[in-house]
Design a protein around this motif. Structure first.
Motif, PDB file in Angstrom:
ATOM      1  N   GLN A   1      -5.968   1.531  -1.561  1.00  0.00           N
ATOM      2  CA  GLN A   1      -4.890   0.715  -1.002  1.00  0.00           C
ATOM      3  C   GLN A   1      -4.862   0.809   0.525  1.00  0.00           C
ATOM      4  O   GLN A   1      -4.550  -0.171   1.209  1.00  0.00           O
ATOM      5  CB  GLN A   1      -3.548   1.147  -1.590  1.00  0.00           C
ATOM      6  CG  GLN A   1      -3.392   0.836  -3.075  1.00  0.00           C
ATOM      7  CD  GLN A   1      -3.498  -0.646  -3.379  1.00  0.00           C
ATOM      8  OE1 GLN A   1      -2.940  -1.476  -2.677  1.00  0.00           O
ATOM      9  NE2 GLN A   1      -4.227  -0.978  -4.438  1.00  0.00           N
TER      10      GLN A   1
ATOM     11  N   TYR B   1      -7.458  -1.584   1.668  1.00  0.00           N
ATOM     12  CA  TYR B   1      -6.976  -2.961   1.514  1.00  0.00           C
ATOM     13  C   TYR B   1      -6.027  -3.341   2.650  1.00  0.00           C
ATOM     14  O   TYR B   1      -6.087  -4.450   3.187  1.00  0.00           O
ATOM     15  CB  TYR B   1      -6.257  -3.128   0.173  1.00  0.00           C
ATOM     16  CG  TYR B   1      -7.147  -3.125  -1.045  1.00  0.00           C
ATOM     17  CD1 TYR B   1      -8.535  -3.143  -0.939  1.00  0.00           C
ATOM     18  CD2 TYR B   1      -6.603  -3.104  -2.331  1.00  0.00           C
ATOM     19  CE1 TYR B   1      -9.339  -3.142  -2.065  1.00  0.00           C
ATOM     20  CE2 TYR B   1      -7.400  -3.108  -3.458  1.00  0.00           C
ATOM     21  CZ  TYR B   1      -8.772  -3.115  -3.320  1.00  0.00           C
ATOM     22  OH  TYR B   1      -9.557  -3.123  -4.442  1.00  0.00           O
TER      23      TYR B   1
ATOM     24  N   ILE C   1      -4.544  -5.786  -5.329  1.00  0.00           N
ATOM     25  CA  ILE C   1      -5.957  -5.677  -5.664  1.00  0.00           C
ATOM     26  C   ILE C   1      -6.703  -6.832  -5.005  1.00  0.00           C
ATOM     27  O   ILE C   1      -6.132  -7.893  -4.757  1.00  0.00           O
ATOM     28  CB  ILE C   1      -6.214  -5.685  -7.184  1.00  0.00           C
ATOM     29  CG1 ILE C   1      -5.707  -6.980  -7.814  1.00  0.00           C
ATOM     30  CG2 ILE C   1      -5.592  -4.476  -7.842  1.00  0.00           C
ATOM     31  CD1 ILE C   1      -6.159  -7.147  -9.237  1.00  0.00           C
TER      32      ILE C   1
ATOM     33  N   SER D   1      -2.802   1.645  -9.932  1.00  0.00           N
ATOM     34  CA  SER D   1      -3.625   0.534  -9.442  1.00  0.00           C
ATOM     35  C   SER D   1      -4.828   0.268 -10.333  1.00  0.00           C
ATOM     36  O   SER D   1      -5.322  -0.854 -10.381  1.00  0.00           O
ATOM     37  CB  SER D   1      -4.080   0.810  -8.002  1.00  0.00           C
ATOM     38  OG  SER D   1      -4.810   2.021  -7.911  1.00  0.00           O
ATOM     39  N   SER D   2      -5.299   1.280 -11.056  1.00  0.00           N
ATOM     40  CA  SER D   2      -6.421   1.038 -11.960  1.00  0.00           C
ATOM     41  C   SER D   2      -6.013   0.110 -13.098  1.00  0.00           C
ATOM     42  O   SER D   2      -6.841  -0.639 -13.630  1.00  0.00           O
ATOM     43  CB  SER D   2      -6.958   2.360 -12.516  1.00  0.00           C
ATOM     44  OG  SER D   2      -5.945   3.078 -13.174  1.00  0.00           O
TER      45      SER D   2
ATOM     46  N   ASP E   1      -6.433  -3.395 -11.924  1.00  0.00           N
ATOM     47  CA  ASP E   1      -7.818  -3.838 -12.029  1.00  0.00           C
ATOM     48  C   ASP E   1      -8.116  -4.363 -13.432  1.00  0.00           C
ATOM     49  O   ASP E   1      -8.796  -5.383 -13.595  1.00  0.00           O
ATOM     50  CB  ASP E   1      -8.779  -2.686 -11.707  1.00  0.00           C
ATOM     51  CG  ASP E   1      -8.772  -2.327 -10.241  1.00  0.00           C
ATOM     52  OD1 ASP E   1      -8.740  -3.238  -9.397  1.00  0.00           O
ATOM     53  OD2 ASP E   1      -8.800  -1.127  -9.935  1.00  0.00           O
TER      54      ASP E   1
ATOM     55  N   GLU F   1     -15.022  -0.433 -10.155  1.00  0.00           N
ATOM     56  CA  GLU F   1     -14.575  -1.762 -10.571  1.00  0.00           C
ATOM     57  C   GLU F   1     -15.688  -2.533 -11.265  1.00  0.00           C
ATOM     58  O   GLU F   1     -15.425  -3.377 -12.141  1.00  0.00           O
ATOM     59  CB  GLU F   1     -14.056  -2.552  -9.374  1.00  0.00           C
ATOM     60  CG  GLU F   1     -12.845  -1.923  -8.691  1.00  0.00           C
ATOM     61  CD  GLU F   1     -13.238  -0.918  -7.621  1.00  0.00           C
ATOM     62  OE1 GLU F   1     -14.445  -0.597  -7.502  1.00  0.00           O
ATOM     63  OE2 GLU F   1     -12.346  -0.443  -6.904  1.00  0.00           O
TER      64      GLU F   1
END
Length: 355
Positions: A18, A21, A153, A265-266, A269, A245
């Motif tokens: 993150q 990102y 994401i 966060s996974s 994805d 990913e």
């Protein structure tokens, strides 16, 4: 604006991704972005490869020396971890006109014995951001009102050769692939996950489980439990992998067994690739999987988790419907453009006040 991102964590987990990102999005918006990070770690290495200005140090306290001398050169100092916030809070008086921003990415309760210290450093932040309602709960209890800005994401091109390499490595063949991406640490509860897979394997033998993630305090127990249940050919500890990913394209179901999770966060994805998700209801995971965007079970309950996995495997149309709903949710709420715009609006307000 000149923006310094600070993240001194080891390894590569959701918070480090993150941070990257944020850096990409802020640079794309026309701002000068630098990073203060731990030397030799994936975040620093990746940012250097992407031609960001990266300052590296070896020991945590060296962050303080850098901030003491250089924080005033920036408009925004954006700290992404609680550990780094400690050093930023200590040196805050020397920031000049720079504004301190902290993003809380965990939902862990504050230790009562350290509550006053935690609150003291939280109050040093000019802007306090939480990534979910659960991440905001403890600050609110202590009288701080965070701004909610969810994690995001980025869509990416899947490296099919990488995925094929892993398919061959584990001789997947026609088996279904259940998987997780989580370190072997107690908060991620790999032991409950292993017990759930043992229950599921007693019902059906048409799958393998791939557990991607770094070693941790549960590593030895996890290996012993796999052996105890005779799962050596079923439950594979695949270790930490770069570009994880790419491997989501192999998964039929993604699983999370966490006992604490600010967001997850996974899971995002998996949502983005329309992969059905089975997860505990820990912290922000309950928010993500609300409205039947996946299958929820209680933390630490291997029987419920095994039942949810069986439900998803036995009823693929229902599982696909939930995955489609989750995909739409990600498009609507977790894109990097939306995240960047919210941060930058707050930054501009802060720097305007500073002038």
């Amino acid at each position: 604006m000149k923006i310094l991102q600070v993240n001194f964590e080891k390894g590569w987990r959701g918070g480090e991704r993150q941070t990257l990102y944020c850096m990409r999005a802020f640079r794309d918006a026309g701002h000068q972005v630098s990073l203060l990070a731990r030397d030799g770690q994936p975040l620093a290495q990746t940012a250097q490869q992407e031609h960001f200005t990266v300052v590296t140090r070896q020991r945590p306290f060296e962050q303080a020396w850098y901030l003491l001398r250089h924080a005033r050169d920036f408009d925004i100092v954006h700290v992404q971890t609680a550990g780094s916030l400690t050093w930023a809070a200590i040196t805050r008086r020397f920031f000049g006109k720079a504004r301190l921003v902290f993003t809380r990415r965990t939902s862990l309760p504050v230790n009562p014995q350290r509550q006053w210290r935690t609150l003291s450093k939280w109050r040093k932040a000019d802007l306090f951001v939480a990534i979910s309602q659960m991440a905001a709960a403890e600050p609110r209890r202590l009288g701080i009102n965070p701004i909610l800005i969810s994690s995001a994401i980025e869509p990416r091109q899947i490296n099919t050769a990488h995925a094929q390499q892993v398919r061959d490595e584990f001789a997947i063949g026609n088996k279904k692939v259940l998987a997780t991406s989580a370190a072997l640490v107690s908060v991620k509860d790999p032991l409950t996950l292993i017990r759930a897979i043992a229950r599921l394997h007693a019902l059906r033998q048409d799958f393998i489980f791939l557990h991607f993630g770094a070693e941790g305090d549960c590593s030895e127990q996890a290996r012993a439990l796999i052996q105890e249940h005779g799962l050596q050919q079923v439950y594979h500890l695949a270790g930490f992998r770069q570009n994880i990913e790419d491997l989501y394209s192999l998964f039929d179901i993604f699983v999370m067994a966490s006992r604490e999770e600010a967001l997850g966060s996974s899971v995002l994805d998996a949502f983005a690739l329309r992969i059905p998700v089975v997860s505990t209801n820990a912290g922000g995971l309950a928010e993500l999987l609300d409205d039947e965007r996946g299958y929820l079970c209680e933390t630490g309950n291997d029987e419920q988790m095994a039942a949810a996995l069986q439900q998803a495997l036995a009823h693929p149309i229902e599982a696909r419907s939930r995955a489609d709903k989750a995909w739409q949710y990600v498009q609507d709420h977790h894109d990097t453009g939306r995240m960047s715009a919210r941060y930058l609006a707050q930054f501009e307000q802060l720097t305007g006040q500073a002038r």
